[in-house]
Write an enzyme that holds these catalytic residues in place. Structure first.
Site, mmCIF file in Angstrom:
data_model
loop_
_atom_site.group_PDB
_atom_site.id
_atom_site.type_symbol
_atom_site.label_atom_id
_atom_site.label_comp_id
_atom_site.label_asym_id
_atom_site.label_seq_id
_atom_site.Cartn_x
_atom_site.Cartn_y
_atom_site.Cartn_z
ATOM 1 N N ASP A 85 -8.872 166.357 -13.915
ATOM 2 C CA ASP A 85 -9.207 165.820 -12.591
ATOM 3 C C ASP A 85 -10.712 165.870 -12.342
ATOM 4 O OD1 ASP A 85 -8.625 164.845 -9.866
ATOM 5 O OD2 ASP A 85 -9.427 166.800 -9.311
ATOM 6 N N LYS A 116 -3.628 169.177 -9.088
ATOM 7 C CA LYS A 116 -4.195 170.474 -8.714
ATOM 8 C C LYS A 116 -3.151 171.347 -8.026
ATOM 9 C CE LYS A 116 -7.554 168.034 -6.984
ATOM 10 N NZ LYS A 116 -8.752 167.428 -6.395
ATOM 11 N N HIS A 149 -2.329 171.150 1.881
ATOM 12 C CA HIS A 149 -3.480 170.399 1.382
ATOM 13 C C HIS A 149 -3.796 169.246 2.315
ATOM 14 C CE1 HIS A 149 -6.249 168.956 -1.708
ATOM 15 N NE2 HIS A 149 -5.938 167.765 -1.250
ATOM 16 N N ARG A 162 -14.677 158.388 -11.134
ATOM 17 C CA ARG A 162 -14.219 157.500 -10.045
ATOM 18 C C ARG A 162 -15.273 157.397 -8.955
ATOM 19 N NH1 ARG A 162 -9.409 160.481 -8.082
ATOM 20 N NH2 ARG A 162 -9.326 158.844 -6.511
ATOM 21 N N SER A 184 -4.568 162.941 -8.545
ATOM 22 C CA SER A 184 -5.676 163.899 -8.431
ATOM 23 C C SER A 184 -5.247 165.104 -7.587
ATOM 24 C CB SER A 184 -6.878 163.188 -7.794
ATOM 25 O OG SER A 184 -7.878 164.096 -7.401
HETATM 26 N N1 URA Z 1 -9.004 164.467 -2.751
HETATM 27 C C1 URA Z 1 -8.785 164.717 -4.062
HETATM 28 O O1 URA Z 1 -8.640 165.862 -4.483
HETATM 29 N N2 URA Z 1 -8.725 163.681 -4.917
HETATM 30 C C2 URA Z 1 -8.889 162.404 -4.515
HETATM 31 O O2 URA Z 1 -8.820 161.524 -5.353
HETATM 32 C C3 URA Z 1 -9.127 162.145 -3.142
HETATM 33 C C4 URA Z 1 -9.166 163.203 -2.277
#
Ligand code: URA
Ligand code: CA
Length: 435
Positions: free
Chosen positions: A161, A187, A82, A168, A183
């Site tokens: 999220d 995931k 990621h 946000r 966040s």
């Molecule tokens: N990527 C994400 O998935 N969440 C965030 O808060 C920032 C970058």
């Protein structure tokens, strides 16, 4: 439990219990806790921070807010990667086939572009015919059959999220280390990988502008993953300038294919080796980072990595003719160069500015439901530290109309600054955190 009391406790710097955090997140997802209370909560977290235990509880509450994808039907150690988000950052398209070609299964769920950053799904969709939404059964079957699949994350993964991220985004609370960590990791934990390699970006084009923040974010995410019994590693990499040359969906796919074909050996390839070597070791195909690096170079030299991308494209309905000759992919019809106004050394190729230039020509979304122009974008022809002559082309921009091209040129030109004295380029990798 009362929501105002929880917000007040956080506002005053207290530590929330896991029960309080679950109560809040469950309430948000069921609709009992309204946006205005969650917004106040996010702002309290933004200013007061969270302890690692609070962040872990928030991550788990968010991960458990929806479906938990079960990949146990896939043989072997499933590795995922990621990136926290960058510009000209097409690592997934290069790295996933490289790693899969070594025999480590890559079952990847990716996202779309956000803000000034690009997303893997949009890039994949610039290959005609390519499908990025597979059912869970198709996804698992494909990984077992050819060792690789890259698909969109389903709507049911970590719905908390999605709600929180949208809030946000409009309440100036994105840049909070615990909120970003929760966040991302919610995931990752919900999508089933056994091992996760994080590419944490730092620099002007990243969410974390300075190294110490990026290190804190990386350390926190590694700790959360370990608590959840995942094998973890993190690489902190530079995002002051774009990673590759292409910025924009089709342009990045062309570069990814050329990189897999062994025609490009720049920063993009080097970072893919760095991240990929860790995935190969965690996936058990090699026992040392050095051996994994050699192996990854080999699968590019032999053509096995490019063949793996081709197999994936075919499996997901895409036309492999575009992989065999990526220059056939259509790019936007209007193009123009930016040239150096003086001779000297390139002092900046500002990633954020180039990301915004590509967005201004239509490469990204301002809102989730916007469509993107896959064919527009830019190719940067120089990197920080390169010597240039006055009048030398430093970038080429592509747009669907002359007015969009003019707009893009005016933004992108500001990304480039020059120095009369030699300039030391930033390092590609600042630090790695290993399991
Ligand atoms: N990527 C994400 O998935 N969440 C965030 O808060 C920032 C970058
Ligand atoms: Ca095969």
């Amino acid at each position: 439990m009362r929501v105002p009391d929880i917000i007040m406790k956080k506002r005053d710097g207290g530590e929330l219990s896991p029960e309080e955090i679950f109560f809040l997140i469950d309430g948000m997802v069921s609709g009992d806790v309204p946006d205005y209370q969650m917004s106040a909560f996010c702002m309290a977290v933004y200013f007061q921070g969270m302890t690692p235990a609070e962040t872990a509880a928030l991550t788990l509450a968010m991960a458990r807010s929806g479906e938990i994808v079960d990949l146990s039907a896939i043989r072997g150690t499933k590795v995922d990667k990621h990136s926290t988000g960058g510009v000209g950052d097409t690592t997934t398209l290069v790295l996933a086939p490289m790693v899969a070609a070594t025999g480590v299964p890559v079952a990847k769920m990716s996202g779309r572009g956000l803000g000034h950053t690009g997303g893997t799904l949009d890039k994949l969709e610039s290959i005609p015919g390519m499908r990025v939404s597979l059912s869970e059964e198709e996804f698992i079957e494909q990984v077992n059959r050819i060792g690789i699949a890259i698909v969109g994350q389903t709507e049911d993964v970590a719905p908390a999220d999605k709600i929180l991220y949208a809030l946000r985004d409009v309440t100036a609370t994105v840049e909070s280390i615990p909120l970003i960590a929760a966040s991302i990791m919610s995931k990752k934990l919900a999508t089933g990988a056994d091992a996760i390699v994080l590419d944490v970006k730092t620099g002007t084009g990243a969410f974390m502008h300075d190294l110490s923040q990026a290190e804190a974010l990386a350390g926190l995410m590694v700790d959360i993953g370990r608590m959840a019994r995942r094998k973890m590693a993190a690489v902190i990499s530079d995002m002051n300038q774009p990673l590759g040359h292409g910025v924009g969906n089709t342009l990045e796919v062309i570069e990814a294919v050329q990189t897999l074909a062994g025609e490009e050996r720049g920063r993009l390839f080097d970072l893919c080796l760095e991240l990929g070597a860790r995935m190969v070791v965690m996936g058990g195909a090699e026992s040392s980072i050095e051996a994994a690096r050699v192996r990854l170079n080999d699968v590019v030299d032999s053509g096995a990595a490019l063949e793996k991308l081709r197999e994936m494209v075919v499996a997901q309905g895409g036309d492999p003719a575009y992989i065999d000759d990526p220059r056939r992919l259509p790019v936007a019809p209007y193009s123009e160069y930016i040239t150096a106004p003086c001779s000297g050394y390139v002092a900046s190729v500002d990633a954020m500015t180039l990301g915004r230039a590509a967005m201004s020509m239509g490469a990204g979304r301002a809102r989730k439901e916007d469509s993107v122009d896959l064919e527009c974008g830019l190719v940067t022809l120089v990197s920080i530290g390169d010597p240039v002559e006055q009048g030398q082309p430093v970038a080429k921009l592509y747009a669907s109309s002359t007015s969009l091209l003019t707009e893009g040129l005016s933004v992108a030109a500001k990304a480039y600054t020059y120095s009369a004295e030699p300039i030391e380029p930033p390092p590609l990798v600042y630090r790695t955190i290993e399991s």
